[in-house]
Write a protein that holds these residues in place. Structure first.
Motif, PDB file in Angstrom:
ATOM      1  N   LEU A  46       0.828  -1.210   0.000  1.00  0.00           N
ATOM      2  CA  LEU A  46       0.000   0.000   0.000  1.00  0.00           C
ATOM      3  C   LEU A  46       0.861   1.257   0.000  1.00  0.00           C
ATOM      4  CD1 LEU A  46      -2.833  -1.013   2.485  1.00  0.00           C
ATOM      5  CD2 LEU A  46      -3.025  -0.690   0.019  1.00  0.00           C
ATOM      6  N   MET A  47       1.950   1.244   0.763  1.00  0.00           N
ATOM      7  CA  MET A  47       2.847   2.404   0.782  1.00  0.00           C
ATOM      8  C   MET A  47       3.452   2.638  -0.601  1.00  0.00           C
ATOM      9  SD  MET A  47       2.835   3.995   3.615  1.00  0.00           S
ATOM     10  CE  MET A  47       4.289   4.983   3.428  1.00  0.00           C
ATOM     11  N   ILE A  94       2.120   1.854  -3.482  1.00  0.00           N
ATOM     12  CA  ILE A  94       1.059   2.380  -4.349  1.00  0.00           C
ATOM     13  C   ILE A  94       0.861   3.869  -4.107  1.00  0.00           C
ATOM     14  CG2 ILE A  94      -1.443   2.338  -4.744  1.00  0.00           C
ATOM     15  CD1 ILE A  94      -1.273  -0.726  -4.271  1.00  0.00           C
ATOM     16  N   PHE A  95       0.742   4.266  -2.839  1.00  0.00           N
ATOM     17  CA  PHE A  95       0.512   5.678  -2.537  1.00  0.00           C
ATOM     18  C   PHE A  95       1.735   6.536  -2.854  1.00  0.00           C
ATOM     19  CE2 PHE A  95      -2.899   3.895   0.225  1.00  0.00           C
ATOM     20  CZ  PHE A  95      -3.950   4.489  -0.459  1.00  0.00           C
ATOM     21  N   GLN A  96       2.929   5.985  -2.692  1.00  0.00           N
ATOM     22  CA  GLN A  96       4.146   6.716  -3.061  1.00  0.00           C
ATOM     23  C   GLN A  96       4.164   6.957  -4.569  1.00  0.00           C
ATOM     24  OE1 GLN A  96       6.594   7.927  -0.954  1.00  0.00           O
ATOM     25  NE2 GLN A  96       7.316   8.970  -2.784  1.00  0.00           N
ATOM     26  N   LEU A 107       1.546   7.063  -6.535  1.00  0.00           N
ATOM     27  CA  LEU A 107       0.495   8.026  -6.842  1.00  0.00           C
ATOM     28  C   LEU A 107       0.952   9.445  -6.513  1.00  0.00           C
ATOM     29  CD1 LEU A 107      -2.415   8.496  -7.761  1.00  0.00           C
ATOM     30  CD2 LEU A 107      -3.120   8.177  -5.387  1.00  0.00           C
ATOM     31  N   GLY A 108       1.644   9.597  -5.386  1.00  0.00           N
ATOM     32  CA  GLY A 108       2.170  10.910  -5.013  1.00  0.00           C
ATOM     33  C   GLY A 108       3.213  11.409  -6.000  1.00  0.00           C
TER      34      GLY A 108
END
Length: 55
Positions: A39-40, A42-44, A46-47
């Motif tokens: 999850l980290m 994926i969000f990294q 996306l960021g």
């Protein structure tokens, strides 16, 4: 999906998680650590995408 089947699958999944955490805590910890790392990532990503999009 019928409501009864969905409830049955949900509670079966919850029971499996409790069983897994109770009898295999090392495996459960490793699994949740892997999920968190995924999850980290994926969000990294996306960021990073949003940052590059705005510049």
């Amino acid at each position: 999906m019928p409501e009864l089947l969905r409830k049955l699958l949900f509670w079966t999944f919850i029971a499996f998680l409790i069983f897994f955490m109770a009898f295999r805590p090392d495996g459960a910890a490793a699994m949740f650590k892997g999920i968190g790392a995924g999850l980290m990532a994926i969000f990294q990503g996306l960021g990073d995408f949003m940052t590059r999009l705005m510049t």
